[in-house]
Design an enzyme around this catalytic site. Sequence first.
Site, PDB file in Angstrom:
ATOM      1  N   THR A  71       0.851  -1.195   0.000  1.00  0.00           N
ATOM      2  CA  THR A  71       0.000   0.000   0.000  1.00  0.00           C
ATOM      3  C   THR A  71       0.885   1.242   0.000  1.00  0.00           C
ATOM      4  O   THR A  71       0.671   2.186  -0.774  1.00  0.00           O
ATOM      5  CB  THR A  71      -0.926  -0.001   1.236  1.00  0.00           C
ATOM      6  OG1 THR A  71      -1.744  -1.177   1.179  1.00  0.00           O
ATOM      7  CG2 THR A  71      -1.812   1.232   1.274  1.00  0.00           C
ATOM      8  N   ASN A 150      -5.458 -10.140  -7.189  1.00  0.00           N
ATOM      9  CA  ASN A 150      -5.566 -10.778  -5.876  1.00  0.00           C
ATOM     10  C   ASN A 150      -6.785 -11.684  -5.760  1.00  0.00           C
ATOM     11  O   ASN A 150      -6.756 -12.668  -5.023  1.00  0.00           O
ATOM     12  CB  ASN A 150      -5.587  -9.717  -4.768  1.00  0.00           C
ATOM     13  CG  ASN A 150      -6.413  -8.508  -5.116  1.00  0.00           C
ATOM     14  OD1 ASN A 150      -6.186  -7.860  -6.145  1.00  0.00           O
ATOM     15  ND2 ASN A 150      -7.382  -8.194  -4.288  1.00  0.00           N
ATOM     16  N   GLY A 199       5.584  -8.110   2.070  1.00  0.00           N
ATOM     17  CA  GLY A 199       6.181  -9.321   2.623  1.00  0.00           C
ATOM     18  C   GLY A 199       5.193 -10.413   2.980  1.00  0.00           C
ATOM     19  O   GLY A 199       5.469 -11.605   2.787  1.00  0.00           O
ATOM     20  N   HIS A 200       4.014 -10.023   3.483  1.00  0.00           N
ATOM     21  CA  HIS A 200       3.160 -11.047   4.093  1.00  0.00           C
ATOM     22  C   HIS A 200       2.444 -11.948   3.101  1.00  0.00           C
ATOM     23  O   HIS A 200       1.744 -12.877   3.508  1.00  0.00           O
ATOM     24  CB  HIS A 200       2.168 -10.421   5.080  1.00  0.00           C
ATOM     25  CG  HIS A 200       1.105  -9.568   4.461  1.00  0.00           C
ATOM     26  ND1 HIS A 200      -0.182 -10.008   4.306  1.00  0.00           N
ATOM     27  CD2 HIS A 200       1.129  -8.305   3.994  1.00  0.00           C
ATOM     28  CE1 HIS A 200      -0.910  -9.037   3.771  1.00  0.00           C
ATOM     29  NE2 HIS A 200      -0.137  -7.993   3.571  1.00  0.00           N
ATOM     30  N   THR A 236      13.464   5.259  11.105  1.00  0.00           N
ATOM     31  CA  THR A 236      14.396   4.178  11.435  1.00  0.00           C
ATOM     32  C   THR A 236      13.886   2.859  10.857  1.00  0.00           C
ATOM     33  O   THR A 236      12.705   2.534  10.979  1.00  0.00           O
ATOM     34  CB  THR A 236      14.553   4.069  12.958  1.00  0.00           C
ATOM     35  OG1 THR A 236      14.950   5.350  13.444  1.00  0.00           O
ATOM     36  CG2 THR A 236      15.588   3.025  13.341  1.00  0.00           C
ATOM     37  N   CYS A 324      -9.712  -7.721   2.043  1.00  0.00           N
ATOM     38  CA  CYS A 324      -9.821  -6.378   2.626  1.00  0.00           C
ATOM     39  C   CYS A 324     -11.283  -5.928   2.636  1.00  0.00           C
ATOM     40  O   CYS A 324     -11.648  -5.041   3.383  1.00  0.00           O
ATOM     41  CB  CYS A 324      -8.985  -5.370   1.849  1.00  0.00           C
ATOM     42  SG  CYS A 324      -7.817  -6.056   0.706  1.00  0.00           S
TER      43      CYS A 324
HETATM   44  C1  LIG Z   1      -2.437  -6.911  -5.284  1.00  0.00           C
HETATM   45  C2  LIG Z   1      -2.246  -6.288  -3.948  1.00  0.00           C
HETATM   46  N1  LIG Z   1      -1.676  -5.077  -3.866  1.00  0.00           N
HETATM   47  C3  LIG Z   1      -1.467  -4.483  -2.685  1.00  0.00           C
HETATM   48  C4  LIG Z   1      -1.845  -5.069  -1.503  1.00  0.00           C
HETATM   49  C5  LIG Z   1      -1.620  -4.329  -0.218  1.00  0.00           C
HETATM   50  O1  LIG Z   1      -0.670  -4.937   0.577  1.00  0.00           O
HETATM   51  P1  LIG Z   1      -0.473  -4.424   2.083  1.00  0.00           P
HETATM   52  O2  LIG Z   1      -1.829  -4.474   2.729  1.00  0.00           O
HETATM   53  O3  LIG Z   1       0.468  -5.373   2.709  1.00  0.00           O
HETATM   54  O4  LIG Z   1       0.035  -3.030   2.013  1.00  0.00           O
HETATM   55  C6  LIG Z   1      -2.455  -6.328  -1.532  1.00  0.00           C
HETATM   56  C7  LIG Z   1      -2.913  -6.991  -0.275  1.00  0.00           C
HETATM   57  O5  LIG Z   1      -4.034  -7.432  -0.154  1.00  0.00           O
HETATM   58  C8  LIG Z   1      -2.650  -6.952  -2.785  1.00  0.00           C
HETATM   59  O6  LIG Z   1      -3.227  -8.160  -2.884  1.00  0.00           O
END
Ligand SMILES: Cc1ncc(COP(=O)(O)O)c(C=O)c1O
Length: 380
Positions: A71, A150, A199-200, A236, A324
């Site tokens: 994001t 996604n 990362g996640h 930092t 989300c």
């Molecule tokens: C395609 C895509 N872009 C961006 C994001 C945002 O990632 P984060 O919430 O770790 O910032 C996601 C997470 O759902 C995603 O699937």
Amino acid sequence: MRVYLDHNATTPLRDEVVETMTGVLRDTFGNPSSTHEEGQAARRAVDHARESVAALLGVGAGDVLFTGGATESNNTVLLGMLPALAGDKRHIVSSVGEHPSVEAPLEVLERRGWRVTRVGIDADGLLDPAEVAASIEPDTALVSIIWANNETGVVQPIARIAELARERGVLMHTDATQAVGKVSVDIADMPVDLLSLTGHKLNAPKGIGCLLVRESIAFSGILHGGPQERGRRGGTENVACIAGLGAACELAIGELPERATLYAQLRDRLWDGIAAKVPNIARNGSETRVLPNTLNVEFAGAAGELLLQALDVEGVAVSSGAACHSGSIEPSAVLVAMGRTPEQARGSLRLSVGHGNDDSQIDRVLAILPDLVRRARSAE
Ligand SMILES: Cc1ncc(COP(=O)(O)O)c(C=O)c1O
């Protein structure tokens, strides 16, 4: 026993990542900006991780800017770099299939007088590179197209789109968040100028990500402060999470493409089983140009939310629409853009496999799913 089939929402940490991070949290507490040994040990941990991320993506370490996730990376491109780089240009080419972390900043820019052309996607979820090229205008400052969606996992022809953008002298950004760690995202020979990841989605922690910025491109950030990240992002460094992301990238380098093959086997076992056992279902999105781990299925006549809850009660985690948005009853915008009716979109579930899944878990899901779908349909 829980079966977690929501790896596109987030992934569990790998043991190797936890071990790396635990070591850093315990022993490497210095501030990377400090010149003493404690600080320099932390600096080395950050530098090592930067090399690992760069190696996975086929770029130079100097191109890697650590951020707080995709994001932030997407916002940095659209709201930090673009206004500074664009000169008099005020037009962006993007798509209807972007994540909200691209779409929402695009809307901010529109409110500031920018024009955005959102290229459509077809019934398979794919966009046409020729349409992207045709949408480029003399004052187009950026092309920003998601690498893999996604919700559907559909993979866009990014290499071709990047070539077309480069031929027209326009900067190319891609949100590769869902692709990294699942398929090869090596951009060594691709004219991609900017790339976001988090990362996640690849078994590293939440709240850490990166933005790839080719060193030739003048950078303008959104976090102004200290000299960290060569002055591009004040604050930092999150050393432990950065080290965790580096470790996850090293695992991905060692495991791709076997990882992709394993995920595809599990995903196909799931789909074949659903297709054999559940009537009136359809797969959403291209079956060939898709991430190996992602399956999006329409269960006609069933409410996806109900089915999701019933599966959860039985120990299975899946997603309806984008994670989300869960809790919201809005139909998935991506499925609607692919021509599905709002009802079809609401009856769709995303099942995404990943590390920790195996055949027996898939079989357990297949054993309970037909009955749960029957019940969700009769509840309508
Ligand atoms: C395609 C895509 N872009 C961006 C994001 C945002 O990632 P984060 O919430 O770790 O910032 C996601 C997470 O759902 C995603 O699937």
